[in-house]
Design a protein around this motif. Sequence first.
Motif, short mmCIF file in Angstrom:
data_model
loop_
_atom_site.label_atom_id
_atom_site.label_comp_id
_atom_site.label_asym_id
_atom_site.label_seq_id
_atom_site.Cartn_x
_atom_site.Cartn_y
_atom_site.Cartn_z
N GLY A 22 4.85 8.71 23.33
CA GLY A 22 4.67 8.67 22.74
C GLY A 22 4.52 10.50 21.73
O GLY A 22 4.72 10.78 22.66
N PRO A 23 5.17 10.02 20.81
CA PRO A 23 4.95 11.99 20.74
C PRO A 23 4.37 13.12 20.76
O PRO A 23 4.33 14.13 21.19
N TRP A 24 2.66 12.57 20.91
CA TRP A 24 1.22 13.09 21.37
C TRP A 24 2.24 13.85 22.39
O TRP A 24 1.16 15.04 22.41
N ILE A 25 2.33 13.57 23.42
CA ILE A 25 2.88 14.51 25.17
C ILE A 25 3.80 15.61 24.99
O ILE A 25 3.59 16.22 25.53
N TYR A 26 4.42 15.66 24.00
CA TYR A 26 4.82 17.40 23.95
C TYR A 26 4.28 18.10 22.84
O TYR A 26 3.91 18.99 23.51
N THR A 50 4.46 16.45 35.72
CA THR A 50 3.60 15.16 35.67
C THR A 50 5.10 14.67 34.81
O THR A 50 4.84 13.39 34.37
N ALA A 51 4.81 15.24 33.46
CA ALA A 51 5.62 14.72 32.02
C ALA A 51 6.88 14.25 32.94
O ALA A 51 7.50 13.14 32.56
N GLY A 52 7.65 14.98 33.42
CA GLY A 52 8.55 14.67 34.26
C GLY A 52 8.87 13.98 35.02
O GLY A 52 10.01 12.98 34.67
N THR A 53 7.93 13.78 35.54
CA THR A 53 7.77 12.39 36.54
C THR A 53 7.93 11.58 35.87
O THR A 53 8.53 10.19 36.61
N ALA A 54 7.09 11.02 35.27
CA ALA A 54 6.49 10.03 33.90
C ALA A 54 8.18 9.76 33.55
O ALA A 54 8.10 8.44 32.93
N VAL A 70 17.25 10.88 28.37
CA VAL A 70 17.98 11.95 28.01
C VAL A 70 17.50 13.07 26.75
O VAL A 70 17.02 14.13 27.16
N PRO A 71 17.29 12.22 25.86
CA PRO A 71 16.89 12.80 24.78
C PRO A 71 15.39 12.99 24.67
O PRO A 71 14.96 14.06 24.37
N ASP A 72 14.93 12.67 24.97
CA ASP A 72 13.28 12.82 25.73
C ASP A 72 12.65 13.67 26.01
O ASP A 72 12.39 14.55 26.36
N THR A 73 13.88 13.84 27.38
CA THR A 73 13.86 14.84 28.65
C THR A 73 13.91 16.48 27.82
O THR A 73 13.47 17.43 27.82
N LEU A 74 14.99 15.98 27.25
CA LEU A 74 15.14 17.40 26.23
C LEU A 74 14.23 17.32 25.88
O LEU A 74 13.58 19.26 24.90
N ALA A 75 13.51 16.82 25.24
CA ALA A 75 12.40 16.96 24.16
C ALA A 75 11.46 17.56 24.28
O ALA A 75 11.06 18.39 24.26
N LEU A 76 11.33 17.22 26.00
CA LEU A 76 10.37 18.27 26.92
C LEU A 76 10.49 19.32 27.10
O LEU A 76 9.59 20.23 26.88
#
Length: 215
Positions: A22-26, A50-54, A70-76
């Motif tokens: 979900g977008p809230w994690i960012y 933790t977010a990266g492991t998730a 990858v886009p989600d990881t890149l956004a993080l």
Amino acid sequence: MAVDGGSRGVVVFESVGAIAAGPWIYAVVALSVLLDVFLPVLPSGVLVITAGTAAAAGSGAAAGAVPHDVPDTLALILSAATASVLGDLVAYRLAWRGGERLDRAIARSRRLTTAQERLGDALARGGGALVVLARFAPAGRSVVSFCAGAAHRRVRDFLPWSALAGLCWAAYSVALGYYGGLWLGATWVATGVSVAALFAAGAAAGFLMRRRPVS
């Protein structure tokens, strides 16, 4: 049917991974990273890992699948890096306007005075390796940002190195969590090992800042 500990760990991280999509994690990561320049005790690094492991668990990377997020990881990475730079700039501007009271506080601390002098020398020479190194050291980001502002260093000398430092730290932290989940499985053990690696990098950075001059 009984479920072993490893399976329970994967299930937990698969659930966390679904939530982290979900977008809230960012926003949570960004807020934590933004504030830890003022409150270094905040576990922003642990949260990013933790977010990266998730993310690894949610993508199936922990099971050996090719990751497709990858886009989600890149956004993080981008959210953590951007928040890091914004936090540095806020601390820098506050210190810039701090006036004589902040100058006296720095003058009373040998550590802060030395850090301010070294930072000024490094930025004057056009080298900001100290800024990047300090991002990994415990409370180093806070010391550098406040000292740069208190010394009225030019923002164009400080900002590029702050951006590089934030990007390096964010990429390293996310990579620790993500590849820890990939290699060790999406469990709390993977997160613990990744956090230990982050702390080891911080200890090494702190040692280098104390023992070696920045060229």
